[in-house]
Design a protein around this motif. Structure first.
Motif, PDB file in Angstrom:
ATOM      1  N   ILE A   1       9.925  -5.201  -1.620  1.00  0.00           N
ATOM      2  CA  ILE A   1       9.147  -4.237  -1.543  1.00  0.00           C
ATOM      3  C   ILE A   1       9.465  -2.436  -1.683  1.00  0.00           C
ATOM      4  O   ILE A   1      10.450  -2.254  -1.180  1.00  0.00           O
ATOM      5  CB  ILE A   1       8.630  -3.855  -0.390  1.00  0.00           C
ATOM      6  N   TYR A   2       9.632  -1.886  -2.947  1.00  0.00           N
ATOM      7  CA  TYR A   2       9.763  -0.419  -2.740  1.00  0.00           C
ATOM      8  C   TYR A   2       8.969   1.113  -2.179  1.00  0.00           C
ATOM      9  O   TYR A   2       7.376   0.755  -3.011  1.00  0.00           O
ATOM     10  CB  TYR A   2       9.768   0.111  -4.374  1.00  0.00           C
ATOM     11  N   ASP A   3       9.264   1.163  -1.006  1.00  0.00           N
ATOM     12  CA  ASP A   3       8.110   3.122  -1.116  1.00  0.00           C
ATOM     13  C   ASP A   3       8.641   4.126  -1.506  1.00  0.00           C
ATOM     14  O   ASP A   3       9.953   4.211  -1.323  1.00  0.00           O
ATOM     15  CB  ASP A   3       8.209   2.865   0.339  1.00  0.00           C
ATOM     16  N   GLU A   4       7.919   4.844  -2.684  1.00  0.00           N
ATOM     17  CA  GLU A   4       8.626   5.675  -3.432  1.00  0.00           C
ATOM     18  C   GLU A   4      10.221   5.715  -3.643  1.00  0.00           C
ATOM     19  O   GLU A   4      10.357   6.422  -3.419  1.00  0.00           O
ATOM     20  CB  GLU A   4       8.253   6.700  -2.401  1.00  0.00           C
ATOM     21  N   PRO A   5      10.390   5.235  -4.788  1.00  0.00           N
ATOM     22  CA  PRO A   5      12.025   4.719  -5.042  1.00  0.00           C
ATOM     23  C   PRO A   5      12.225   5.949  -5.474  1.00  0.00           C
ATOM     24  O   PRO A   5      13.454   6.256  -5.954  1.00  0.00           O
ATOM     25  CB  PRO A   5      11.809   2.978  -5.902  1.00  0.00           C
ATOM     26  N   THR A   6      11.627   7.015  -5.925  1.00  0.00           N
ATOM     27  CA  THR A   6      11.741   8.232  -6.875  1.00  0.00           C
ATOM     28  C   THR A   6      11.771   9.295  -6.352  1.00  0.00           C
ATOM     29  O   THR A   6      11.910  10.584  -7.244  1.00  0.00           O
ATOM     30  CB  THR A   6      11.536   7.689  -8.485  1.00  0.00           C
ATOM     31  N   ALA A   7      10.757   9.510  -5.160  1.00  0.00           N
ATOM     32  CA  ALA A   7      10.816  10.467  -5.065  1.00  0.00           C
ATOM     33  C   ALA A   7      11.854  11.179  -5.045  1.00  0.00           C
ATOM     34  O   ALA A   7      12.865  11.311  -4.364  1.00  0.00           O
ATOM     35  CB  ALA A   7       9.875  10.207  -3.387  1.00  0.00           C
ATOM     36  N   GLY A   8      11.748  13.056  -4.947  1.00  0.00           N
ATOM     37  CA  GLY A   8      12.621  13.955  -5.182  1.00  0.00           C
ATOM     38  C   GLY A   8      13.823  13.133  -5.499  1.00  0.00           C
ATOM     39  O   GLY A   8      14.858  14.464  -6.018  1.00  0.00           O
TER      40      GLY A   8
END
Lengths: 264, 256, 253
Positions: C168-175
């Motif tokens: 499960i990936y939660d926002e892996p590329t935010a920021g």
């Protein structure tokens, strides 16, 4: 339908939350005690916490208790010299009081601010940065992993620091009595009045405080929500709740001690 | 050896920086206060937030403090059968020493810590810079009302707390030691002078100033997100407790 | 692999409507699902419910054949240790080195199964995971010494090191900047090829998400308003979904 919902729901919601909080506190306390008995934690973490709680609070406790000792001795000498003028009993009574009341309680008040705030700040920032969730995703119970070492360390160190605090207060008190009221050290440092029940009361108090502070502040830390503001709130709540727990426990244990031991 | 000296030097330097920062903040506040620059609405809001909201916790603390003091004097009273001295012992201890100190410590935990957290998260979320950008000076808008509110709130809470503690002492004296209200009251009125109350209130007000300065100083000096706010609150309450204990000693020596 | 039935979670403020209101869905073994929705629509919350971190007011959660909220704490822990979770803020343990962070799930899993794990084997697997994300030389650093992209990659290594069957990936590329973002998606794709695990991913970067996931889910006002192939999302009959995908200002959203 909508109006009924608006009036009834917040109330049940509040009651629900108070009940939830009490149950959560109980769960944390039970898990911490069980975990402390089993204690499979790596020893390194316990040593680190002992250092955090103990060594880093030592100076703070020595200074505050030392100054308290000075104030208490000064006040009692001043009052007694107005009434009877006989200051030979002050030292013995002072040491007795220090051991069963002021030593452990004031040390614990100081630790409630220093250690309680520290635990809540540390655990709280782990909650808001999702580190506590990450622990649970690795199959680790956060209460056991985070609170048990802190609980054991606070338990050991409250007693140890209370001993240091009493020593500091006695020495500073003796010095004050000698300097301002010319009471000789040999007269002041009189431990013949201290009975075993006094020491026992002091030790029971220190152990009770040492259990209450980490559990209450760990509970406040684990309930943190909402960013940096949340961590601040949790820390505040931890200081207030653990100080209050110390005051209430002091009252209860003193009353029990009075009723069981003084009555005879 | 050099490392020890270096460590000592670092500690002394940081101590000087903190104390200097607090003193400077105190001077700024005084200066702005003399010029009469204090945001009225903020003052009222802070008085409510710091004073009214703290009433329950201060009353409860005072109640248990009064009880504990009665128990402690009770040991003497029972030994010497000196039931007439209970009011004096409890009253003197509560009004002059234990009341201001314990209520001060609770106030520091409830209000001082809260204030540091509040200011700290304002700094972290760049709200203080936002105020500057709107040409609102932070000291008269943020600090002066808080310092003033804390001092006023502490004074009122101390009066309330003293009353509750003495009343609590009376009740627990009756329950635990069997001293009736009349003799407690008589010995209290006989032996306690207005001066005792004044000394306690003076001390407590001074403690409030210390709490205000430490919490504002550490709150404004926050660096580094949520972890920084937690540390600031921790440092603020520790510094306040130290200052309360040390200044209590000085006050006791000066005001006999 | 995952089966949700009628998940309902109330808002903390009781006067507001529920955050999640009756969400039911099934995700099969080996599928890759993308989850999207406007800000604060409960995407992260849904992920936490699937992992058993948050308890919904009503509804059932079944992960890997076990009912999460009808099981003992030990059973729940067993299921949780089979999920690799990449947190939005990385959630690296800041008191541990990079090595200890990545080794942590392996050690705890061994402890849960009452096995002992040899240090050499541990170092081998941690090294492999860190080589996979290109950080094999940073083993002894603390998380605070790393850049944002490096921390994200360490967190990814920690999520996949125990070879969990569900990722499960939660926002892996935010920021992250565009180059680092591309690098992270490359790593995610490599992990998927390697392990054939079920993947659920939340992201606001809709284009990258639609390229990566074959099936898309969208949450709006507490309900699931799109569940279907990623390619057909832009032509959905639901105007909310169409507006969201095309990023138009005019519309029901």
């Amino acid at each position: 339908m909508t109006t009924q919902r608006a009036t009834s729901e917040p109330k049940t919601y509040l009651g629900h939350h108070a009940f939830d909080g009490a149950r959560e506190l109980g769960r944390i306390a039970a898990l911490t005690f069980l975990g402390a008995l089993r204690s499979r934690r790596p020893k390194g973490e316990l040593v680190r916490q002992l250092y955090q709680v103990g060594n880093r609070s030592l100076l703070f406790v020595l200074v505050t208790l030392g100054f308290t000792g000075m104030v208490l001795v000064f006040q009692s000498c001043l009052q007694l010299s107005r009434v009877t003028g006989d200051l030979s009993q002050v030292g013995g009574e002072f040491i007795k009081y220090l051991i069963h009341e002021f030593g452990p309680s004031l040390t614990a008040m100081m630790l409630a601010t220093r250690v309680g705030a520290g635990i809540a700040a540390e655990v709280g920032s782990m909650v808001v940065t999702e580190q506590v969730d990450a622990l649970r995703m690795c199959g680790v119970e956060p209460v056991e992993y985070l609170l048990v070492p802190r609980f054991l360390a606070t338990q050991v160190m409250t007693l140890t620091l209370a001993v240091f605090g009493v020593l500091s207060a006695v020495l500073m008190g003796a010095w004050t009595a000698h300097q301002t009221f010319h009471v000789p050290y040999s007269v002041f440092l009189d431990i013949s009045k201290v009975r075993s029940t006094d020491v026992l009361t002091g030790v029971i108090k220190a152990l009770a405080y040492g259990a209450a502070i980490p559990i209450v502040s760990g509970f406040c830390g684990l309930r943190t929500h909402g960013g940096s503001e949340g961590v601040g709130w949790a820390t505040t709540r931890a200081v207030v709740s653990s100080s209050f727990a110390v005051i209430v426990l002091d009252f209860l244990i003193s009353a029990l001690a009075l009723l069981t031991w003084q009555a005879h | 050896m050099t490392r020890a000296l270096l460590a000592l030097g670092t500690v002394v330097l940081s101590l000087c920086r903190e104390i200097g920062g607090m003193a400077l903040l105190g001077c700024y506040t005084l200066f702005e206060l003399i010029r009469g620059r204090c945001d009225g609405r903020e003052l009222v809001r802070n008085l409510y937030k710091m004073g009214v909201v703290s009433v329950p916790i201060v009353s409860l603390t005072a109640l248990f403090t009064g009880g504990t003091m009665v128990i402690q004097s009770g040991i003497f009273v029972q030994r010497f059968q000196a039931y007439g001295l209970l009011g004096w012992g409890t009253g003197y201890a509560v009004l002059r020493e234990v009341g201001p100190i314990l209520i001060g410590l609770m106030f520091s935990g409830r209000v001082g810590a809260n204030n540091a957290a509040d200011l700290g998260s304002m700094v972290v979320t760049e709200q203080v810079d936002g105020l500057r950008a709107l040409a609102i000076e932070p000291i008269p808008f943020l600090i002066v009302p808080r310092v003033l509110a804390m001092i006023l709130a502490m004074f009122c809470l101390l009066v309330l707390g003293d009353a509750v503690a003495i009343a609590g002492g009376m009740v627990f004296g009756k329950l635990l030691l069997g001293v009736d209200f009349a003799s407690f009251y008589a010995s209290f009125v006989d032996a306690i002078k207005l001066w005792d109350l004044t000394v306690g209130l003076l001390k407590g007000t001074f403690f409030a100033l210390m709490i205000a300065l430490t919490s504002c100083h550490y709150g404004l000096a926050v660096k580094g997100g949520a972890v920084g706010v937690g540390h600031a609150v921790n440092d603020a309450v520790v510094a306040a407790a130290l200052l309360i204990m040390v200044s209590d000693d000085i006050w006791t020596m000066v005001l006999r | 692999m995952i089966a949700l039935g009628g998940i309902r979670k109330l808002h903390l403020d009781p006067t507001k409507p529920p955050v999640l209101d009756g969400i039911s869905l099934k995700i099969a073994q080996g599928e890759t699902c993308g989850l999207c929705g406007p800000g604060a629509s409960g995407k992260s919350l849904l992920l936490k419910i699937i992992c058993g971190l948050v308890r919904p007011e009503s509804g059932t959660v079944e992960v890997a054949g076990a009912d999460l909220f009808d099981s003992t704490a030990d059973e729940l822990r067993k299921v949780q240790s089979q999920i690799g979770y990449l947190f939005q803020n990385n959630a690296l343990f800041d008191s541990m080195t990079v090595f200890e962070n990545v080794a942590f799930p392996l050690r705890q899993r061994a402890r849960l199964q009452h096995e002992s794990i040899e240090e050499a084997a541990l170092a081998e697997r941690v090294g492999e995971a860190l080589r996979g994300v290109g950080l094999a030389t940073h083993i002894e650093k603390m998380p605070s010494q790393l850049s944002g992209g490096q921390r994200k990659r360490v967190a990814l290594a920690r999520a996949v090191v125990a070879r969990p069957p569900l990722l499960i990936y939660d926002e892996p590329t935010a920021g992250l900047d565009p180059v680092t973002t591309a690098k992270v998606y490359d790593l995610l794709a490599a992990e998927r090829e390697l392990m054939q695990s079920t993947t659920l991913i939340v992201s606001s970067d809709l284009d990258a998400l639609r390229r990566f996931a074959s099936r898309m889910l969208m949450i709006y006002r507490g309900t699931l308003c799109y569940d279907g192939p990623a390619a057909e999302m832009a032509d959905s009959p639901n105007p909310v979904v169409r507006q969201f995908v095309r990023g138009e200002l005019e519309g029901p959203l």
